[in-house]
Enzyme design. Structure first.
Site, PDB file in Angstrom:
ATOM      1  N   LYS A 295      44.007  36.355  45.126  1.00 49.82           N
ATOM      2  CA  LYS A 295      44.393  37.710  44.263  1.00 49.82           C
ATOM      3  C   LYS A 295      45.651  37.992  44.760  1.00 49.82           C
ATOM      4  O   LYS A 295      46.150  38.315  45.982  1.00 49.82           O
ATOM      5  CB  LYS A 295      43.394  38.797  44.673  1.00 49.82           C
ATOM      6  CG  LYS A 295      43.715  39.933  43.845  1.00 49.82           C
ATOM      7  CD  LYS A 295      42.637  40.968  44.282  1.00 49.82           C
ATOM      8  CE  LYS A 295      42.541  42.283  43.349  1.00 49.82           C
ATOM      9  NZ  LYS A 295      41.543  43.331  43.811  1.00 49.82           N
TER      10      LYS A 295
ATOM     11  N   GLU B  35      33.959  39.730  40.472  1.00 45.09           N
ATOM     12  CA  GLU B  35      34.988  39.785  41.564  1.00 45.09           C
ATOM     13  C   GLU B  35      34.027  40.277  42.949  1.00 45.09           C
ATOM     14  O   GLU B  35      32.943  40.820  42.833  1.00 45.09           O
ATOM     15  CB  GLU B  35      36.080  40.959  41.655  1.00 45.09           C
ATOM     16  CG  GLU B  35      36.793  41.008  43.067  1.00 45.09           C
ATOM     17  CD  GLU B  35      37.710  42.221  42.795  1.00 45.09           C
ATOM     18  OE1 GLU B  35      38.849  42.049  43.588  1.00 45.09           O
ATOM     19  OE2 GLU B  35      37.471  43.124  42.007  1.00 45.09           O
TER      20      GLU B  35
ATOM     21  N   CYS C 288      40.801  41.290  38.957  1.00 44.85           N
ATOM     22  CA  CYS C 288      40.848  42.829  38.906  1.00 44.85           C
ATOM     23  C   CYS C 288      42.178  43.341  38.497  1.00 44.85           C
ATOM     24  O   CYS C 288      42.694  43.396  37.847  1.00 44.85           O
ATOM     25  CB  CYS C 288      40.038  43.204  40.332  1.00 44.85           C
ATOM     26  SG  CYS C 288      39.405  44.729  39.755  1.00 44.85           S
TER      27      CYS C 288
END
Length: 258
Positions: free
Chosen positions: A110, A44, A144
């Protein structure tokens, strides 16, 4: 289309808020990949570390990095996957790019911004999952903090591979290890988790634990070192286990609302 997908996971330290230095470092690591692979997965925010001050990064750096990914993908004849700081329309995104060697590009923003670090106040959250068909495999890449939300990852699309790229700190590494394995088992899919190493400018320490699991949760690769990990994903393994166990057929039906 093939029955196997050979992948490489690049686990490394990241240089704080320095895209050029990170690209140069990662290029060396990618060039060192000793075998032919189909997909290379990076952590990431691989050009900056997990920064909450994206305004310090020139807007042009996002496009430069995508162009760099295209160059590396062509050179290695492999897809490159990883997220970066990306500015668009006056908004900042933690945006994952899936760049194929034929220059085809897909992106995913995200969905779950990390409120504990204030990511929700800085970056605009995404609204759509991404599913990529690449060399015979259906791939779902996430980022994540998305790992903590199993509904978002639920395998309603019958994907073959679930990817998480991350900057996941050592102090919560038990959660990373546990949830990655759970996502593989519950979704009956290969799971690829790529984390970073080193210490960032905020004092967070990272110990890697990048890993690959098969659909039963068996580990195919794992490391805490600064290294490149390799694994081969097999379509026959997915088919055989899903036909034998049929757990996905019993999954709950639901509609995800925004």
């Amino acid at each position: 289309m093939t029955d196997e997908l050979n992948i490489a996971l690049v686990q490394c330290n990241l240089i704080w808020e320095n895209p050029q230095a990170n690209r140069e470092n990662l290029e060396k690591k990618i060039n060192s990949i000793y075998s032919e692979v189909d997909m290379i997965v990076l952590p990431e925010m691989f050009t900056t570390g997990f920064t909450m001050t994206p305004g310090k990064i020139a807007k042009e750096e996002g496009e430069r990095t995508v162009e760099w990914m295209q160059t590396m993908a062509r050179k290695k004849n492999a897809a490159l996957v990883g997220s970066i700081v990306f500015e668009e329309g006056g908004h900042y995104y933690n945006r994952l790019w899936f760049v194929e060697p034929n220059n085809e590009i897909s992106s995913y923003d995200k969905r779950h911004t990390f409120t504990l670090a204030g990511e929700d106040k800085v970056y605009t959250a995404g609204e759509k999952k991404l599913l990529v068909s690449f060399r015979g495999f259906a791939i779902c890449p996430l980022i994540c903090y998305d790992l903590r939300f199993p509904v978002w990852a639920r395998n309603t699309e019958n994907y073959d591979v679930l990817i998480y790229v991350a900057n996941w700190p050592e102090k919560r590494i038990v959660a990373w290890d546990t949830l990655l394995k759970a996502r593989a088992i519950e979704n009956m899919a290969y799971l690829v988790g790529v984390n970073r190493t080193g210490t960032d400018n905020l004092g967070n320490n990272y110990v890697g634990h990048s890993v690959v699991y098969d659909v039963l949760g068996h580990s195919l690769a794992f490391s805490e070192e600064n290294t490149v990990l390799y694994a081969t994903l097999n379509k026959a393994h997915i088919k055989a286990e899903r036909e034998k166990l049929r757990f996905l057929e019993d999954r709950d039906q639901f509609i995800l609302k925004g």
